[in-house]
Design a protein around this motif. Structure first.
Motif, mmCIF file in Angstrom:
data_model
loop_
_atom_site.group_PDB
_atom_site.id
_atom_site.type_symbol
_atom_site.label_atom_id
_atom_site.label_comp_id
_atom_site.label_asym_id
_atom_site.label_seq_id
_atom_site.Cartn_x
_atom_site.Cartn_y
_atom_site.Cartn_z
ATOM 1 N N GLU A 1 -0.619 -16.653 -4.529
ATOM 2 C CA GLU A 1 -0.028 -17.427 -3.788
ATOM 3 C C GLU A 1 1.576 -16.717 -4.020
ATOM 4 N N GLU A 2 1.934 -16.449 -4.572
ATOM 5 C CA GLU A 2 3.544 -15.238 -5.554
ATOM 6 C C GLU A 2 3.759 -14.143 -4.652
ATOM 7 N N GLY A 3 2.197 -13.710 -3.830
ATOM 8 C CA GLY A 3 2.786 -12.118 -3.498
ATOM 9 C C GLY A 3 2.702 -11.544 -4.302
ATOM 10 N N ILE A 4 2.258 -10.047 -3.493
ATOM 11 C CA ILE A 4 2.007 -9.199 -4.680
ATOM 12 C C ILE A 4 3.002 -7.630 -4.019
ATOM 13 N N ASP A 5 3.805 -7.507 -4.369
ATOM 14 C CA ASP A 5 4.323 -6.202 -5.001
ATOM 15 C C ASP A 5 3.853 -4.530 -4.425
ATOM 16 N N ALA A 6 3.457 -4.157 -3.956
ATOM 17 C CA ALA A 6 2.224 -2.931 -4.230
ATOM 18 C C ALA A 6 3.002 -1.633 -4.057
ATOM 19 N N ILE A 7 2.514 -1.061 -4.810
ATOM 20 C CA ILE A 7 3.201 0.222 -5.466
ATOM 21 C C ILE A 7 1.717 1.533 -5.467
ATOM 22 N N ASN A 8 2.267 1.885 -5.310
ATOM 23 C CA ASN A 8 1.185 3.696 -5.625
ATOM 24 C C ASN A 8 -0.246 3.594 -5.102
ATOM 25 N N LEU A 9 0.483 3.778 -4.065
ATOM 26 C CA LEU A 9 -1.349 3.362 -2.964
ATOM 27 C C LEU A 9 -2.214 4.639 -3.258
ATOM 28 N N ALA A 10 -2.997 4.325 -3.069
ATOM 29 C CA ALA A 10 -4.189 5.550 -3.322
ATOM 30 C C ALA A 10 -5.030 4.931 -2.199
ATOM 31 N N LEU A 11 -5.782 6.147 -1.357
ATOM 32 C CA LEU A 11 -6.947 5.827 -0.871
ATOM 33 C C LEU A 11 -8.697 6.202 -1.372
ATOM 34 N N ASP A 12 -9.752 4.969 -1.796
ATOM 35 C CA ASP A 12 -10.554 6.458 -2.081
ATOM 36 C C ASP A 12 -11.462 7.894 -1.443
ATOM 37 N N PRO A 13 -11.920 8.104 -1.858
ATOM 38 C CA PRO A 13 -12.280 9.645 -1.138
ATOM 39 C C PRO A 13 -13.238 9.291 0.847
ATOM 40 N N THR A 14 -14.013 8.245 0.626
ATOM 41 C CA THR A 14 -13.488 7.884 1.508
ATOM 42 C C THR A 14 -13.076 7.162 2.634
ATOM 43 N N GLU A 15 -12.081 6.885 2.441
ATOM 44 C CA GLU A 15 -10.681 6.205 2.948
ATOM 45 C C GLU A 15 -11.724 4.391 3.454
ATOM 46 N N GLU A 16 -12.465 3.985 2.803
ATOM 47 C CA GLU A 16 -12.975 2.627 3.548
ATOM 48 C C GLU A 16 -12.404 1.771 2.258
ATOM 49 N N TYR A 17 -11.039 2.003 1.157
ATOM 50 C CA TYR A 17 -10.517 1.035 0.140
ATOM 51 C C TYR A 17 -8.908 1.976 0.336
ATOM 52 N N LEU A 18 -8.120 0.513 -0.107
ATOM 53 C CA LEU A 18 -6.779 1.084 -0.018
ATOM 54 C C LEU A 18 -6.604 0.573 -1.825
ATOM 55 N N VAL A 19 -6.349 1.289 -2.436
ATOM 56 C CA VAL A 19 -6.346 0.852 -3.955
ATOM 57 C C VAL A 19 -4.683 0.949 -4.644
ATOM 58 N N PHE A 20 -3.521 -0.391 -5.257
ATOM 59 C CA PHE A 20 -2.529 -0.074 -5.206
ATOM 60 C C PHE A 20 -2.481 -1.448 -6.471
ATOM 61 N N THR A 21 -1.274 -0.833 -6.965
ATOM 62 C CA THR A 21 -0.957 -1.542 -8.634
ATOM 63 C C THR A 21 -0.349 -2.887 -7.902
ATOM 64 N N ASN A 22 -0.275 -4.248 -8.150
ATOM 65 C CA ASN A 22 1.358 -4.532 -8.453
ATOM 66 C C ASN A 22 2.110 -4.959 -8.720
ATOM 67 N N LYS A 23 3.589 -5.022 -8.937
ATOM 68 C CA LYS A 23 4.823 -4.433 -9.259
ATOM 69 C C LYS A 23 5.014 -5.146 -10.218
ATOM 70 N N LYS A 24 5.117 -6.593 -9.687
ATOM 71 C CA LYS A 24 5.318 -7.436 -10.223
ATOM 72 C C LYS A 24 4.445 -8.095 -11.855
ATOM 73 N N ASP A 25 3.364 -7.204 -11.787
ATOM 74 C CA ASP A 25 2.316 -7.464 -13.150
ATOM 75 C C ASP A 25 1.592 -6.402 -13.910
ATOM 76 N N SER A 26 1.837 -4.722 -12.734
ATOM 77 C CA SER A 26 0.795 -4.385 -12.812
ATOM 78 C C SER A 26 -0.477 -4.408 -13.126
ATOM 79 N N THR A 27 -0.866 -5.325 -12.486
ATOM 80 C CA THR A 27 -2.592 -5.230 -12.286
ATOM 81 C C THR A 27 -3.262 -4.438 -10.913
#
Length: 132
Positions: free
Chosen positions: A96-122
């Motif tokens: 609900e409060e949104g995600i400020d995405a940083i450190n975007l990365a793709l897995d080797p198969t490029e099936e998943y986009l992974v990132f960190t929420n800058k707001k809480d480091s999750t």
């Protein structure tokens, strides 16, 4: 790669563009984000970006790096070869409060986009499908 994605601070805010060094051509993309919020595919001409829903007035990118402003992002995919942009997801539909995405990365198969929420480091993962 043959193209460069960059963002620049202007008197009106932030501008995002693709640059093709071989021709010197700069092309505006249909959204505005900071280049640090993007990741290039290693297997295609795709670029995935976390795009703020709104960008408040501030001195960019400094105020964002310093934590003085925060974003609530959507995810977009750009085909840099054709210039086509595709909306993937509004992250505020997940948190609900949104995600400020940083450190975007793709897995080797490029099936998943992974990132960190800058707001809480999750850490977050998003399954992306080729048809998005």
């Amino acid at each position: 790669g043959t193209r460069i994605f960059f963002s620049e601070s202007t008197t009106n805010g932030v501008r995002s563009q693709l640059y093709e060094p071989s021709t010197g051509t700069e092309t505006l993309v249909s959204f505005t984000t900071l280049a640090d919020k993007c990741i290039w595919s290693t297997t295609s001409s795709f670029l995935y970006c976390a795009v703020p829903s709104t960008i408040p007035s501030a001195s960019y990118p400094d105020h964002w790096y310093q934590g003085k402003v925060s974003f609530s992002d959507t995810i977009w995919r750009v085909d840099s070869a054709s210039g086509t942009t595709n909306f993937v997801i509004d992250l505020s539909s997940v948190v609900e409060e949104g995600i400020d995405a940083i450190n975007l990365a793709l897995d080797p198969t490029e099936e998943y986009l992974v990132f960190t929420n800058k707001k809480d480091s999750t850490l977050w993962g998003l399954r992306i499908l080729g048809d998005n």
